[in-house]
Design an enzyme around this catalytic site. Structure first.
Site, PDB file in Angstrom:
ATOM      1  N   SER A   1       3.492 -15.510  33.622  1.00 34.58           N
ATOM      2  CA  SER A   1       3.605 -17.082  34.182  1.00 34.58           C
ATOM      3  C   SER A   1       4.702 -17.373  33.373  1.00 34.58           C
ATOM      4  O   SER A   1       5.662 -18.557  33.320  1.00 34.58           O
ATOM      5  CB  SER A   1       2.427 -17.972  33.945  1.00 34.58           C
ATOM      6  OG  SER A   1       1.372 -17.146  34.754  1.00 34.58           O
TER       7      SER A   1
ATOM      8  N   CYS B   1       0.801  -1.207  -0.026  1.00 34.52           N
ATOM      9  CA  CYS B   1      -0.206  -0.116  -0.058  1.00 34.52           C
ATOM     10  C   CYS B   1       0.796   1.098  -0.037  1.00 34.52           C
ATOM     11  O   CYS B   1       1.583   1.605  -0.843  1.00 34.52           O
ATOM     12  CB  CYS B   1      -0.845  -0.093   0.967  1.00 34.52           C
ATOM     13  SG  CYS B   1      -2.288   1.017   0.868  1.00 34.52           S
TER      14      CYS B   1
ATOM     15  N   ASP C   1       1.432 -14.054  30.586  1.00 33.68           N
ATOM     16  CA  ASP C   1       2.793 -13.481  30.221  1.00 33.68           C
ATOM     17  C   ASP C   1       3.643 -13.550  31.325  1.00 33.68           C
ATOM     18  O   ASP C   1       4.953 -14.065  31.023  1.00 33.68           O
ATOM     19  CB  ASP C   1       2.604 -11.874  29.665  1.00 33.68           C
ATOM     20  CG  ASP C   1       1.678 -11.729  28.815  1.00 33.68           C
ATOM     21  OD1 ASP C   1       1.216 -12.625  27.867  1.00 33.68           O
ATOM     22  OD2 ASP C   1       1.192 -10.475  28.532  1.00 33.68           O
TER      23      ASP C   1
ATOM     24  N   HIS D   1      -3.631  -4.874   0.612  1.00 35.48           N
ATOM     25  CA  HIS D   1      -3.045  -5.409   1.949  1.00 35.48           C
ATOM     26  C   HIS D   1      -3.247  -6.849   2.027  1.00 35.48           C
ATOM     27  O   HIS D   1      -4.276  -7.509   2.461  1.00 35.48           O
ATOM     28  CB  HIS D   1      -3.977  -4.900   3.276  1.00 35.48           C
ATOM     29  CG  HIS D   1      -3.461  -3.323   3.488  1.00 35.48           C
ATOM     30  ND1 HIS D   1      -2.462  -2.696   4.016  1.00 35.48           N
ATOM     31  CD2 HIS D   1      -4.214  -2.244   2.804  1.00 35.48           C
ATOM     32  CE1 HIS D   1      -2.495  -1.402   4.108  1.00 35.48           C
ATOM     33  NE2 HIS D   1      -3.544  -1.088   3.441  1.00 35.48           N
TER      34      HIS D   1
ATOM     35  N   GLU E   1      -1.963  -8.696   4.126  1.00 36.35           N
ATOM     36  CA  GLU E   1      -1.680  -8.887   5.568  1.00 36.35           C
ATOM     37  C   GLU E   1      -3.267  -9.198   6.278  1.00 36.35           C
ATOM     38  O   GLU E   1      -3.198  -9.795   7.362  1.00 36.35           O
ATOM     39  CB  GLU E   1      -0.920  -8.032   6.539  1.00 36.35           C
ATOM     40  CG  GLU E   1      -1.379  -6.788   6.742  1.00 36.35           C
ATOM     41  CD  GLU E   1      -1.123  -5.823   5.513  1.00 36.35           C
ATOM     42  OE1 GLU E   1      -1.085  -6.087   4.399  1.00 36.35           O
ATOM     43  OE2 GLU E   1      -1.073  -4.525   5.637  1.00 36.35           O
TER      44      GLU E   1
END
Ligand code: XMP
Length: 508
Positions: free
Chosen positions: A226, A78, A224, A166, A168
């Protein structure tokens, strides 16, 4: 490890590009367009992101591609594609026939390796007001759409491609294939970004970094922190000291169950019950931001006290993940929209610790995969997100022990039934909210005047946007009658049917 660099011009989709690349098991990093570092030999290709700007804006973002263009495979998406067109003397302009959203790709050069396995006629996603009206010399059009003649190009004699759309974005049907063609085909990256490789590497890096020093980590019970704890434990064993603070604002039984579960995993963990301090300081406070401030401050206080008992530690470990890192690095872009108040529960920057952040390169789904590979308890791995300030922002208005009791019991019934009816994993986040209203009811022959509980269950990807989950009526009926029948002080249950935006997930 081979890697791809993504140069960020500020598009809301930049992180999605990174995720798609990593889904190919290829490592990538996002760098801001005005700070492109010198590229080392591990970099096998570069992607230029989109942008909310127009290349014709006076302050349009630019990147120095010296040393990249012509040397490494380069894919402009883009704005990134338009940037190269404009910089090489082509024309980019707003089009009358603006194509927004879905368009259909007509591939003109089926032999282009970028299009291998991409179907002509498949849907691609457009999201820009400008189009590439005329391509510079040497830029050869390789695809068009119904309305736009140039939606993809290849530069002759150099490994440079551009796409107006795009790939993605999920709506681009063969977009993931196209990105995989670029990173594994054209750039030749090997697919070695796997949880196992990550763990081996992270363990080595942690050992080199901290040596024989002590490391302290604040566990929240979330995924996270943990996973960070287990990685550190694998690397340095008992040199890791975890602190788990009971703020008195956790869910029913959570403090005990999290402690047990981590002790079971052999973690060196210290539980600190600071309920009294938190609830004492919250007395009489009704403003949500004020509550967050108090909780943030008290957390630091409790953490520091526990850390002092552990003794001399040089390192503080944190469960920071990649989106947080990009957020603090980027000047422009998607990160601007992330709420600052979500940092509550974090620690201030001026602590006298050095920081170790073993997850700082991972997206949330990658953290989960690493957690699974390293043997984290599935109950913790699949847990819904829970806000740092806990139930304090789900008791609307003043927080009292009695209100917490009501909310905890109601929330526990809701969450337990979600699990028992197989709905927990279909919901991104759920919880109960205690409203600051009372309403009239009838129980037996008596009139009641009691509390109202709201149920919230949302689907989401990252919490930035969310929709309410269409839970079955029969399920809602069961939850409602269980709560009203079993939780003293509640005579009414409502279900929140608001999406975000314009509502938010939490009520405070
Ligand atoms: P909102 O309510 O902003 O929530 O739609 C989006 C996500 O963030 C969580 N949340 C917080 N997390 N501290 C946190 O750690 C906070 O102050 C906070 N406020 C909201 C919320 O639970 C949801 O997952």
């Amino acid at each position: 490890m081979d890697k791809i660099i993504i140069i960020d011009f500020g598009s809301q989709y930049t992180m999605l590009i990174a995720r798609r690349v990593r889904e190919c098991s290829v490592y990538c990093e996002i760098v801001p367009c005005d700070r492109v570092p010198a590229l080392d030999g591990a970099v096998k290709g570069v992607i230029l992101s989109g942008s909310p700007s127009s290349v014709n804006d006076p302050d349009a973002p630019a990147a120095d591609l010296e040393g990249i263009r012509g040397r490494l495979p380069l894919l402009g998406i883009c704005y990134g594609a338009q940037r190269m067109v404009r910089d090489s003397g082509g024309v980019v302009a707003p089009e009358d026939m603006r194509e927004y959203g879905r368009a259909t790709i007509k591939i003109l050069d089926a032999g282009d390796p970028l299009f291998e396995g991409v179907r002509s006629g498949s849907t691609v996603w457009m999201s820009h007001g400008d189009t590439m009206v005329s391509l510079p010399e040497g830029f050869r059009v390789t695809a068009s759409s119904d309305d736009i003649p140039n939606i993809a190009y290849k530069v002759d004699g150099e490994p440079t491609w551009g796409l107006q759309f795009h790939p993605e974005v999920h709506h681009s049907e063969d977009g993931a294939k196209l990105i995989s063609n670029f990173v594994t085909g054209i750039c030749g990256c090997s697919a070695d970004w796997t949880p196992e490789n990550f763990i081996t590497d992270a363990v080595r890096v942690i050992r080199e970094k901290v040596g024989s020093d002590k490391v302290i980590l604040g566990l929240s019970g979330g995924v996270d922190s943990s996973v960070a704890a287990l990685l550190l434990q694998k690397a340095i064993g008992k040199q890791l000291h975890c602190i788990f603070v009971n703020s008195g604002l956790l869910r029913k039984g959570e403090y005990e169950s999290v402690l047990r579960s981590f002790e079971g995993m052999g973690l060196n963990i210290k539980g600190v019950d600071a309920t009294e301090m938190f609830l004492g300081d919250l007395q009489g406070v009704t403003d949500p931001e004020q509550k967050r401030k108090i909780i943030g401050r008290d957390y630091i206080e409790a953490f520091n006290r526990a850390a002092a008992e552990i003794g001399e530690a040089r390192w503080l470990a944190q469960g920071t993940i990649y989106p947080d890192v990009i957020e603090s690095a980027a000047g422009k872009g998607p990160s601007r929209t992330i709420k600052s108040h979500h940092n509550v529960g974090g620690l201030p920057k001026d602590l006298k610790f050095k920081i170790v952040e073993p997850l700082r390169l991972l997206f949330k789904d990658e953290v989960r995969r690493v957690g699974k590979a390293i043997g984290l308890d599935p109950a913790i791995l699949g847990r819904h997100p829970f806000p740092g300030p806990g139930l304090a922002i789900r008791v609307l208005g003043e927080v009292t022990p009695e209100k917490l009791r009501i909310l905890r019991d109601a929330d526990d019934i809701f969450i337990t039934l979600l699990r028992e009816r197989g709905l927990y994993d279909k919901v991104w986040q759920a919880g109960a909210v205690l409203l600051p209203v009372r309403s009239v009811g009838v129980m037996g022959d008596d009139r009641t005047y009691e509390n109202c509980v709201a149920l919230r269950a949302v689907s989401s990807v990252d919490g930035m946007t969310a929709d309410w989950v269409r839970l079955p009526y029969d399920f809602l009926a069961e939850v409602s009658s269980e709560i009203i029948g079993r939780v003293r002080g509640v005579n009414r249950v409502v279900f929140d049917i608001s999406s975000k935006p314009p509502a938010t997930i939490e009520w405070e």
